[in-house]
Design a protein around this motif. Structure first.
Motif, mmCIF file in Angstrom:
data_model
loop_
_atom_site.group_PDB
_atom_site.id
_atom_site.type_symbol
_atom_site.label_atom_id
_atom_site.label_comp_id
_atom_site.label_asym_id
_atom_site.label_seq_id
_atom_site.Cartn_x
_atom_site.Cartn_y
_atom_site.Cartn_z
ATOM 1 N N THR A 1 -14.863 -36.237 62.292
ATOM 2 C CA THR A 1 -15.766 -35.080 62.331
ATOM 3 C C THR A 1 -16.168 -34.723 63.757
ATOM 4 O OG1 THR A 1 -16.601 -35.658 60.140
ATOM 5 C CG2 THR A 1 -17.908 -34.115 61.448
ATOM 6 N N GLU A 2 -16.504 -35.726 64.573
ATOM 7 C CA GLU A 2 -16.933 -35.437 65.944
ATOM 8 C C GLU A 2 -15.792 -34.850 66.769
ATOM 9 O OE1 GLU A 2 -20.011 -35.349 67.063
ATOM 10 O OE2 GLU A 2 -20.537 -35.865 64.985
ATOM 11 N N ALA A 3 -14.571 -35.298 66.513
ATOM 12 C CA ALA A 3 -13.427 -34.716 67.222
ATOM 13 C C ALA A 3 -13.270 -33.240 66.871
ATOM 14 C CB ALA A 3 -12.157 -35.489 66.883
ATOM 15 N N LEU A 4 -13.504 -32.891 65.602
ATOM 16 C CA LEU A 4 -13.429 -31.486 65.209
ATOM 17 C C LEU A 4 -14.547 -30.686 65.872
ATOM 18 C CD1 LEU A 4 -12.565 -31.630 61.389
ATOM 19 C CD2 LEU A 4 -11.016 -31.455 63.348
ATOM 20 N N ARG A 5 -15.742 -31.241 65.932
ATOM 21 C CA ARG A 5 -16.856 -30.525 66.573
ATOM 22 C C ARG A 5 -16.564 -30.233 68.038
ATOM 23 N NH1 ARG A 5 -20.772 -34.065 63.446
ATOM 24 N NH2 ARG A 5 -21.476 -32.726 61.736
ATOM 25 N N ALA A 6 -15.813 -31.126 68.672
ATOM 26 C CA ALA A 6 -15.520 -30.960 70.099
ATOM 27 C C ALA A 6 -14.291 -30.105 70.355
ATOM 28 C CB ALA A 6 -15.337 -32.337 70.747
ATOM 29 N N ALA A 7 -13.576 -29.719 69.301
ATOM 30 C CA ALA A 7 -12.338 -28.958 69.477
ATOM 31 C C ALA A 7 -12.639 -27.546 69.956
ATOM 32 C CB ALA A 7 -11.559 -28.918 68.162
ATOM 33 N N GLY A 8 -12.149 -27.221 71.106
ATOM 34 C CA GLY A 8 -12.418 -25.886 71.653
ATOM 35 C C GLY A 8 -11.290 -24.916 71.421
ATOM 36 N N VAL A 9 -10.665 -24.989 70.254
ATOM 37 C CA VAL A 9 -9.517 -24.131 69.946
ATOM 38 C C VAL A 9 -9.729 -23.484 68.574
ATOM 39 C CG1 VAL A 9 -7.908 -25.499 71.320
ATOM 40 C CG2 VAL A 9 -8.255 -26.056 68.903
ATOM 41 N N PRO A 10 -9.070 -22.358 68.322
ATOM 42 C CA PRO A 10 -9.165 -21.747 66.994
ATOM 43 C C PRO A 10 -8.527 -22.644 65.941
ATOM 44 C CG PRO A 10 -7.493 -20.639 68.307
ATOM 45 C CD PRO A 10 -8.219 -21.566 69.229
ATOM 46 N N ALA A 11 -9.052 -22.560 64.730
ATOM 47 C CA ALA A 11 -8.552 -23.417 63.651
ATOM 48 C C ALA A 11 -8.488 -22.641 62.352
ATOM 49 C CB ALA A 11 -9.457 -24.636 63.477
ATOM 50 N N LEU A 12 -7.492 -22.985 61.547
ATOM 51 C CA LEU A 12 -7.353 -22.471 60.195
ATOM 52 C C LEU A 12 -7.442 -23.649 59.240
ATOM 53 C CD1 LEU A 12 -6.611 -20.223 58.128
ATOM 54 C CD2 LEU A 12 -4.203 -20.778 58.574
ATOM 55 N N VAL A 13 -8.335 -23.545 58.270
ATOM 56 C CA VAL A 13 -8.490 -24.579 57.250
ATOM 57 C C VAL A 13 -8.060 -23.984 55.920
ATOM 58 C CG1 VAL A 13 -10.075 -26.157 56.096
ATOM 59 C CG2 VAL A 13 -10.387 -25.644 58.529
ATOM 60 N N LEU A 14 -7.030 -24.565 55.327
ATOM 61 C CA LEU A 14 -6.488 -24.100 54.056
ATOM 62 C C LEU A 14 -6.702 -25.166 52.987
ATOM 63 C CD1 LEU A 14 -3.045 -22.668 55.194
ATOM 64 C CD2 LEU A 14 -4.701 -21.396 53.862
ATOM 65 N N VAL A 15 -7.046 -24.741 51.778
ATOM 66 C CA VAL A 15 -7.237 -25.707 50.699
ATOM 67 C C VAL A 15 -6.894 -25.065 49.360
ATOM 68 C CG1 VAL A 15 -9.696 -25.152 50.408
ATOM 69 C CG2 VAL A 15 -8.819 -27.389 49.669
ATOM 70 N N GLY A 16 -6.197 -25.808 48.522
ATOM 71 C CA GLY A 16 -5.955 -25.353 47.164
ATOM 72 C C GLY A 16 -7.250 -25.369 46.360
ATOM 73 N N GLN A 17 -7.493 -24.314 45.643
ATOM 74 C CA GLN A 17 -8.732 -24.241 44.864
ATOM 75 C C GLN A 17 -8.818 -25.335 43.813
ATOM 76 O OE1 GLN A 17 -9.075 -20.225 43.314
ATOM 77 N NE2 GLN A 17 -9.978 -19.463 45.199
ATOM 78 N N GLU A 18 -7.682 -25.896 43.402
ATOM 79 C CA GLU A 18 -7.666 -26.956 42.397
ATOM 80 C C GLU A 18 -7.299 -28.310 43.007
ATOM 81 O OE1 GLU A 18 -5.634 -25.851 38.705
ATOM 82 O OE2 GLU A 18 -5.713 -23.756 39.348
ATOM 83 N N ASP A 19 -7.501 -28.454 44.300
ATOM 84 C CA ASP A 19 -7.218 -29.721 44.976
ATOM 85 C C ASP A 19 -8.259 -30.752 44.553
ATOM 86 O OD1 ASP A 19 -6.761 -31.853 46.683
ATOM 87 O OD2 ASP A 19 -6.470 -30.603 48.452
ATOM 88 N N GLY A 20 -7.813 -31.778 43.835
ATOM 89 C CA GLY A 20 -8.730 -32.812 43.380
ATOM 90 C C GLY A 20 -8.844 -33.978 44.330
ATOM 91 N N ILE A 21 -7.944 -34.107 45.289
ATOM 92 C CA ILE A 21 -7.991 -35.213 46.247
ATOM 93 C C ILE A 21 -8.893 -34.866 47.423
ATOM 94 C CG2 ILE A 21 -6.631 -36.637 47.815
ATOM 95 C CD1 ILE A 21 -4.278 -36.391 45.940
#
Length: 251
Positions: free
Chosen positions: A183-203
């Motif tokens: 999580t802290e590495a993501l907070r420090a990321a100074g680049v654009p990001a795309l987060v994709l997730v399946g609406q039925e992703d159970g994992i």
């Protein structure tokens, strides 16, 4: 063509063939690189006494970038590929010009989840085969609709799982069980990001994707309808459109 190539890292327990349904349309927009991770697909498991760690797998990715003479790329992955992407981010953030995180999460395993991974690793080594693994994982990896209406996808995933070397399966499970929270590495990321997730992703369900998007300074979140944990296989058109649209705006 965009200036930054796109490197996509595959899910467990699959290999780079999981990107086949999005490969050609994505390659129309940028250079696309989809390696097999150590011990899986066509990549051998190195001989080493070191405990399995995604940090070592991250060094594999960086060595590949050096060999290809790529100083900076958009790096992304699905599931374990996302965990590995975050390991590369921790090791060498300067090499990453953007992130594509698909059906993955930033958190470390719970003790129960880690223990289950170690049990799978032990069984894979003891039995020297993984035919049982597909039966155990398919209901978790694919949405209900995919499992009942898309037998071609089910068989594709089954075939990929059953083709993986037991030693590679064991190594990957132990490495994922040992991974830290990113999580802290993501907070420090100074680049654009795309987060994709399946609406039925159970994992790694949508709430975990939202948590990653909220941690990232500049993220776009896209939920993919009718998809489970392997959205690039289940809904390739939607995943391709999301990535190419994001690329046009941010890369």
């Amino acid at each position: 063509m965009t200036k930054l190539p796109l490197v996509l890292l595959h899910a467990f327990p699959l290999d780079s063939r999981m990107w086949n349904r999005v490969r050609d349309p994505l390659a129309e927009h940028t250079r696309l690189i989809t390696p097999d991770q150590r011990g899986l697909g066509r990549t051998r498991l190195p001989e080493t006494d070191r405990a399995p760690s995604l940090d070592d797998a991250a060094l594999d990715v960086l060595a590949m970038l050096d060999k290809l003479e790529l100083d900076r790329v958009v790096l992304g992955g699905c599931s374990m590929g996302g965990y590995l992407t975050m390991a590369v981010l921790r090791a060498a953030p300067e090499r990453i010009g953007g992130l594509v995180l698909i059906d993955t999460k930033a958190g470390a395993d719970t003790p129960e989840a880690a223990a289950n991974r170690l049990s799978v690793a032990d069984r894979a080594e003891a039995e020297e085969q993984t035919g049982w693994l597909a039966t155990a994982m398919l209901p978790k990896l694919l949405s209900v609709g995919t499992r009942y209406r898309r037998p071609d996808i089910v068989e594709t995933v089954r075939d990929q799982i059953e083709s993986q070397p037991p030693a590679g399966v064991a190594w990957a499970q132990r490495a994922m069980a040992a991974r830290p929270d990113s999580t802290e590495a993501l907070r420090a990321a100074g680049v654009p990001a795309l987060v994709l997730v399946g609406q039925e992703d159970g994992i790694t369900p949508p709430e975990q994707a939202r948590a990653m998007a909220e941690a990232l300074p500049a993220a776009e979140l896209v939920e993919v309808p009718r998809a489970g944990h392997l959205s690039p296989l289940e809904e390739p058109a939607a995943v391709t459109e999301a990535i190419t649209a994001w690329y046009r705006t941010h890369c």
